[in-house]
Design a protein around this motif. Structure first.
Motif, PDB file in Angstrom:
ATOM      1  N   GLU A   1      28.261  70.551  31.984  1.00  0.00           N
ATOM      2  CA  GLU A   1      27.606  71.667  31.518  1.00  0.00           C
ATOM      3  C   GLU A   1      26.188  71.545  31.784  1.00  0.00           C
ATOM      4  O   GLU A   1      25.455  72.359  31.112  1.00  0.00           O
TER       5      GLU A   1
ATOM      6  N   ASP B   1      33.396  68.263  20.525  1.00  0.00           N
ATOM      7  CA  ASP B   1      32.442  68.882  19.727  1.00  0.00           C
ATOM      8  C   ASP B   1      32.043  67.700  18.322  1.00  0.00           C
ATOM      9  O   ASP B   1      31.585  67.904  17.365  1.00  0.00           O
TER      10      ASP B   1
ATOM     11  N   ARG C   1      24.220  63.370  31.035  1.00  0.00           N
ATOM     12  CA  ARG C   1      24.545  64.885  30.735  1.00  0.00           C
ATOM     13  C   ARG C   1      26.050  65.109  30.898  1.00  0.00           C
ATOM     14  O   ARG C   1      26.628  64.169  32.048  1.00  0.00           O
ATOM     15  N   ASN C   2      26.765  66.055  30.685  1.00  0.00           N
ATOM     16  CA  ASN C   2      28.034  66.487  30.881  1.00  0.00           C
ATOM     17  C   ASN C   2      28.072  67.680  32.116  1.00  0.00           C
ATOM     18  O   ASN C   2      26.994  67.692  32.540  1.00  0.00           O
TER      19      ASN C   2
ATOM     20  N   ASP D   1      25.369  72.909  18.913  1.00  0.00           N
ATOM     21  CA  ASP D   1      26.722  73.089  19.092  1.00  0.00           C
ATOM     22  C   ASP D   1      27.655  72.235  18.489  1.00  0.00           C
ATOM     23  O   ASP D   1      28.956  72.605  18.231  1.00  0.00           O
TER      24      ASP D   1
ATOM     25  N   LYS E   1      24.679  69.370  29.309  1.00  0.00           N
ATOM     26  CA  LYS E   1      24.244  69.346  28.010  1.00  0.00           C
ATOM     27  C   LYS E   1      24.438  67.518  27.848  1.00  0.00           C
ATOM     28  O   LYS E   1      25.029  66.895  28.491  1.00  0.00           O
TER      29      LYS E   1
ATOM     30  N   ALA F   1      25.033  64.214  26.531  1.00  0.00           N
ATOM     31  CA  ALA F   1      26.472  63.669  26.096  1.00  0.00           C
ATOM     32  C   ALA F   1      26.494  62.172  25.514  1.00  0.00           C
ATOM     33  O   ALA F   1      27.331  61.699  24.913  1.00  0.00           O
TER      34      ALA F   1
ATOM     35  N   GLN G   1      19.276  68.310  19.244  1.00  0.00           N
ATOM     36  CA  GLN G   1      19.565  68.411  20.702  1.00  0.00           C
ATOM     37  C   GLN G   1      20.870  69.296  21.132  1.00  0.00           C
ATOM     38  O   GLN G   1      20.928  69.972  22.103  1.00  0.00           O
ATOM     39  N   ARG G   2      21.660  68.966  19.985  1.00  0.00           N
ATOM     40  CA  ARG G   2      23.059  69.904  20.467  1.00  0.00           C
ATOM     41  C   ARG G   2      23.518  70.291  19.272  1.00  0.00           C
ATOM     42  O   ARG G   2      24.578  70.100  18.590  1.00  0.00           O
TER      43      ARG G   2
END
Length: 71
Positions: A5, A52, A2-3, A32, A7, A9, A29-30
């Motif tokens: 934040e 992104d 995870r990053n 965004d 999330k 990665a 999962q992401r």
């Protein structure tokens, strides 16, 4: 992995899977992420870092060859 934040990665669990299926799993999962793309493993790519984007590198059979990661 995870990053900062919290999330996801990196997706090591999709190595060996179908590239398009891996892209769909990453998008679920992401949501965004703006770009999640399957790319041939030896294709030329830019070296810029984008938080992104995830590139899913695949072999000739469309199988994921290394863990996709944000960047």
């Amino acid at each position: 992995m995870r990053n900062l934040e919290g999330k996801v990665a990196v997706w090591p669990d999709v190595v060996g899977e179908d590239g398009e299926a891996a892209c769909a799993e990453i998008r679920s999962q992401r949501p965004d992420l703006k770009i999640v793309a399957a790319i041939p493993e030896n294709a030329p790519v830019t070296r810029d870092m984008r938080f992104d984007r995830v590139r899913v590198f695949v072999d000739e059979e469309g199988k994921v060859v290394k863990p996709p990661r944000v960047g």
